[in-house]
Design a protein around this motif. Structure first.
Motif, PDB file in Angstrom:
ATOM      1  N   SER A   1      21.213  40.837 -30.342  1.00 38.98           N
ATOM      2  CA  SER A   1      21.983  42.072 -30.149  1.00 38.98           C
ATOM      3  C   SER A   1      21.910  43.006 -31.354  1.00 38.98           C
ATOM      4  CB  SER A   1      23.446  41.731 -29.841  1.00 38.98           C
ATOM      5  OG  SER A   1      24.064  41.153 -30.973  1.00 38.98           O
ATOM      6  N   PHE A   2      21.205  42.610 -32.404  1.00 39.19           N
ATOM      7  CA  PHE A   2      21.115  43.410 -33.629  1.00 39.19           C
ATOM      8  C   PHE A   2      20.178  44.591 -33.391  1.00 39.19           C
ATOM      9  CE2 PHE A   2      19.990  44.189 -38.116  1.00 39.19           C
ATOM     10  CZ  PHE A   2      21.247  44.146 -38.689  1.00 39.19           C
ATOM     11  N   THR A   3      20.675  45.800 -33.591  1.00 41.96           N
ATOM     12  CA  THR A   3      19.920  47.017 -33.289  1.00 41.96           C
ATOM     13  C   THR A   3      19.331  47.647 -34.552  1.00 41.96           C
ATOM     14  OG1 THR A   3      21.810  48.487 -33.575  1.00 41.96           O
ATOM     15  CG2 THR A   3      21.511  47.497 -31.381  1.00 41.96           C
ATOM     16  N   THR A   4      18.467  48.611 -34.324  1.00 38.80           N
ATOM     17  CA  THR A   4      17.922  49.389 -35.434  1.00 38.80           C
ATOM     18  C   THR A   4      19.049  50.081 -36.192  1.00 38.80           C
ATOM     19  OG1 THR A   4      15.846  49.727 -34.259  1.00 38.80           O
ATOM     20  CG2 THR A   4      16.326  51.255 -36.036  1.00 38.80           C
ATOM     21  N   GLN A   5      20.041  50.599 -35.469  1.00 36.17           N
ATOM     22  CA  GLN A   5      21.175  51.249 -36.140  1.00 36.17           C
ATOM     23  C   GLN A   5      21.948  50.253 -36.990  1.00 36.17           C
ATOM     24  OE1 GLN A   5      21.816  54.649 -36.335  1.00 36.17           O
ATOM     25  NE2 GLN A   5      23.076  53.849 -37.990  1.00 36.17           N
TER      26      GLN A   5
ATOM     27  N   PHE B   1       9.462  55.255 -34.612  1.00 35.77           N
ATOM     28  CA  PHE B   1      10.263  54.673 -35.688  1.00 35.77           C
ATOM     29  C   PHE B   1      11.514  55.522 -35.854  1.00 35.77           C
ATOM     30  CE2 PHE B   1       6.191  52.898 -36.758  1.00 35.77           C
ATOM     31  CZ  PHE B   1       6.439  51.756 -37.485  1.00 35.77           C
ATOM     32  N   THR B   2      12.542  54.932 -36.419  1.00 32.11           N
ATOM     33  CA  THR B   2      13.701  55.689 -36.851  1.00 32.11           C
ATOM     34  C   THR B   2      13.522  55.938 -38.339  1.00 32.11           C
ATOM     35  OG1 THR B   2      15.085  54.640 -35.190  1.00 32.11           O
ATOM     36  CG2 THR B   2      16.208  55.746 -37.021  1.00 32.11           C
TER      37      THR B   2
ATOM     38  N   ARG C   1      11.672  49.992 -37.138  1.00 34.79           N
ATOM     39  CA  ARG C   1      11.568  49.722 -35.698  1.00 34.79           C
ATOM     40  C   ARG C   1      11.659  48.219 -35.483  1.00 34.79           C
ATOM     41  NH1 ARG C   1       7.844  51.367 -32.230  1.00 34.79           N
ATOM     42  NH2 ARG C   1       7.409  49.390 -31.250  1.00 34.79           N
ATOM     43  N   ARG C   2      12.178  47.862 -34.348  1.00 34.30           N
ATOM     44  CA  ARG C   2      12.293  46.451 -34.006  1.00 34.30           C
ATOM     45  C   ARG C   2      10.987  45.974 -33.371  1.00 34.30           C
ATOM     46  NH1 ARG C   2      17.226  42.967 -32.547  1.00 34.30           N
ATOM     47  NH2 ARG C   2      16.128  41.119 -31.886  1.00 34.30           N
TER      48      ARG C   2
ATOM     49  N   LEU D   1      10.709  45.786 -38.480  1.00 29.22           N
ATOM     50  CA  LEU D   1       9.579  46.300 -39.249  1.00 29.22           C
ATOM     51  C   LEU D   1      10.068  47.496 -40.055  1.00 29.22           C
ATOM     52  CD1 LEU D   1       6.615  46.935 -40.040  1.00 29.22           C
ATOM     53  CD2 LEU D   1       6.343  47.973 -37.784  1.00 29.22           C
ATOM     54  N   GLY D   2       9.793  47.483 -41.340  1.00 31.41           N
ATOM     55  CA  GLY D   2      10.175  48.595 -42.200  1.00 31.41           C
ATOM     56  C   GLY D   2       9.007  49.089 -43.020  1.00 31.41           C
ATOM     57  N   ILE D   3       8.882  50.399 -43.098  1.00 30.29           N
ATOM     58  CA  ILE D   3       7.951  51.035 -44.022  1.00 30.29           C
ATOM     59  C   ILE D   3       8.826  51.834 -44.967  1.00 30.29           C
ATOM     60  CG2 ILE D   3       6.032  52.647 -44.304  1.00 30.29           C
ATOM     61  CD1 ILE D   3       5.294  52.079 -41.355  1.00 30.29           C
ATOM     62  N   ILE D   4       8.720  51.558 -46.251  1.00 26.23           N
ATOM     63  CA  ILE D   4       9.548  52.225 -47.246  1.00 26.23           C
ATOM     64  C   ILE D   4       8.627  52.942 -48.221  1.00 26.23           C
ATOM     65  CG2 ILE D   4      11.294  51.953 -49.037  1.00 26.23           C
ATOM     66  CD1 ILE D   4      10.857  49.116 -46.690  1.00 26.23           C
TER      67      ILE D   4
END
Length: 123
Positions: free
Chosen positions: A33-37, A71-72, A92-93, A99-102
């Motif tokens: 249930s864990f969201t991008t937000q 992506f957010t 993005r999930r 997945l994260g791009i920083i």
């Protein structure tokens, strides 16, 4: 918990781009249930807990397309010791992973969102 797929750093400026996957099953009690937000809220909380650096949200969250995927994106500025940097998070999930791009500007005044066009889907 986190797999760093790529860490690219310009040592002369501190400008960097990291690509990481975080295993939600090892991070949160209910990964399904864990969201991008939720993930972005956790980033906000982590950044605000760093007392030596003052982070503020410059823009976002907003949906953008990078390498053909949605992506957010959230853009932060960080101030410490008289210097200001820009940090951009793309999230993005991917199944049970986030997945994260920083991207970070280091000592440059570069708009790090300009790097979005440098990513392309694998064919």
């Amino acid at each position: 918990v986190a797999i760093y797929d790529a860490v690219c750093l310009d040592q002369s400026t501190g400008r960097s781009i990291m690509i990481e996957y975080e295993n939600l099953a090892k991070e949160v009690p209910d990964p399904d249930s864990f969201t991008t937000q939720d993930y972005l809220d956790a980033i906000d909380k982590q950044l605000s807990a760093i007392s030596a650096i003052s982070f503020s949200k410059k823009s976002g969250p907003e949906t953008v397309t990078v390498a053909g995927q949605e992506f957010t994106r959230v853009v932060y500025t960080a101030e410490a010791n008289g210097a200001t940097i820009e940090q951009v998070y793309y999230v993005r999930r991917e199944g049970k992973f986030m997945l994260g791009i920083i991207a970070s500007s280091g000592t440059t005044t570069e708009d790090m969102t300009a790097y979005e066009k440098n990513f392309a889907p694998l064919s």
